[in-house]
Design a protein around this motif. Structure first.
Motif, PDB file in Angstrom:
ATOM      1  N   ARG A   1      19.965  16.182  90.525  1.00  0.00           N
ATOM      2  CA  ARG A   1      19.973  17.614  90.806  1.00  0.00           C
ATOM      3  C   ARG A   1      19.941  18.373  89.486  1.00  0.00           C
ATOM      4  NH1 ARG A   1      24.157  14.837  91.469  1.00  0.00           N
ATOM      5  NH2 ARG A   1      24.183  14.392  93.650  1.00  0.00           N
ATOM      6  N   PHE A   2      19.367  19.537  89.530  1.00  0.00           N
ATOM      7  CA  PHE A   2      19.397  20.399  88.358  1.00  0.00           C
ATOM      8  C   PHE A   2      20.621  21.295  88.472  1.00  0.00           C
ATOM      9  CE2 PHE A   2      14.930  19.352  87.701  1.00  0.00           C
ATOM     10  CZ  PHE A   2      14.930  19.204  86.327  1.00  0.00           C
ATOM     11  N   VAL A   3      21.449  21.267  87.456  1.00  0.00           N
ATOM     12  CA  VAL A   3      22.639  22.099  87.397  1.00  0.00           C
ATOM     13  C   VAL A   3      22.608  22.823  86.059  1.00  0.00           C
ATOM     14  CG1 VAL A   3      25.164  22.128  87.425  1.00  0.00           C
ATOM     15  CG2 VAL A   3      23.927  20.435  88.800  1.00  0.00           C
ATOM     16  N   ASP A   4      22.563  24.146  86.109  1.00  0.00           N
ATOM     17  CA  ASP A   4      22.510  24.965  84.897  1.00  0.00           C
ATOM     18  C   ASP A   4      21.371  24.539  83.969  1.00  0.00           C
ATOM     19  OD1 ASP A   4      24.747  26.436  85.732  1.00  0.00           O
ATOM     20  OD2 ASP A   4      26.118  24.963  84.844  1.00  0.00           O
ATOM     21  N   GLY A   5      20.212  24.247  84.557  1.00  0.00           N
ATOM     22  CA  GLY A   5      19.024  23.916  83.790  1.00  0.00           C
ATOM     23  C   GLY A   5      18.978  22.495  83.250  1.00  0.00           C
ATOM     24  N   ARG A   6      19.962  21.656  83.590  1.00  0.00           N
ATOM     25  CA  ARG A   6      19.985  20.258  83.116  1.00  0.00           C
ATOM     26  C   ARG A   6      19.911  19.314  84.297  1.00  0.00           C
ATOM     27  NH1 ARG A   6      23.645  18.571  78.184  1.00  0.00           N
ATOM     28  NH2 ARG A   6      22.573  16.692  78.807  1.00  0.00           N
ATOM     29  N   LEU A   7      19.184  18.222  84.118  1.00  0.00           N
ATOM     30  CA  LEU A   7      19.091  17.204  85.144  1.00  0.00           C
ATOM     31  C   LEU A   7      20.373  16.376  85.140  1.00  0.00           C
ATOM     32  CD1 LEU A   7      17.403  15.791  87.304  1.00  0.00           C
ATOM     33  CD2 LEU A   7      16.426  14.367  85.487  1.00  0.00           C
TER      34      LEU A   7
END
Length: 137
Positions: A94-100
């Motif tokens: 999942r992408f969370v705050d622009g990070r994978l």
């Protein structure tokens, strides 16, 4: 130590290889607080085979695999992983705050690193593998 004692020690170690491998795997997972379930099918000199692997919350795992075989090579520095063969792999990211992010699998990365996600440099053969990525605001 006599030759008989060395042979007995080697035989005892060989017979205990599965509990030794299980303890090593569990300690690596527990040291990172990574919940996981697996079954050890075979442990040999050149390979290890695990099955029914579930990493993360069993209700919504971050990774599952039907089977994983780790092939070992031997060099001057000792044994090393030469290849990984896996079947029935399901990876949830999942992408969370622009990070994978791969959930609890992120705990195997350096927490201080700002480098983008990258797979290790090794031979990997996947059969029937799928990855799902969710976008999170």
């Amino acid at each position: 130590m006599t030759a008989g004692a060395v042979a007995a020690l080697a035989a005892a170690t060989w017979l205990a290889r599965e509990p030794i491998a299980d303890e090593f795997i569990r300690s690596q997972l527990e040291s990172r607080a990574v919940p996981a379930q697996y079954r050890i099918d075979a442990i040999g000199f050149r390979s290890e085979r695990l099955s029914n692997i579930v990493i993360g919350d069993p209700a919504r795992p971050d990774l599952t695999a039907a089977t994983v075989e780790v092939l070992l090579g031997y060099g001057l520095a000792g044994p090393y992983v030469s290849e990984i063969r896996a079947e029935g792999v399901r990876l949830h990211g999942r992408f969370v705050d622009g990070r994978l992010s791969f959930g609890v699998l992120d705990r195997f990365r350096d927490p201080e690193s700002t480098d983008p996600f990258a797979l290790p440099d090794m031979a990997v053969i996947l059969r029937d593998a799928r990855a799902r990525r969710d976008a999170v605001g």
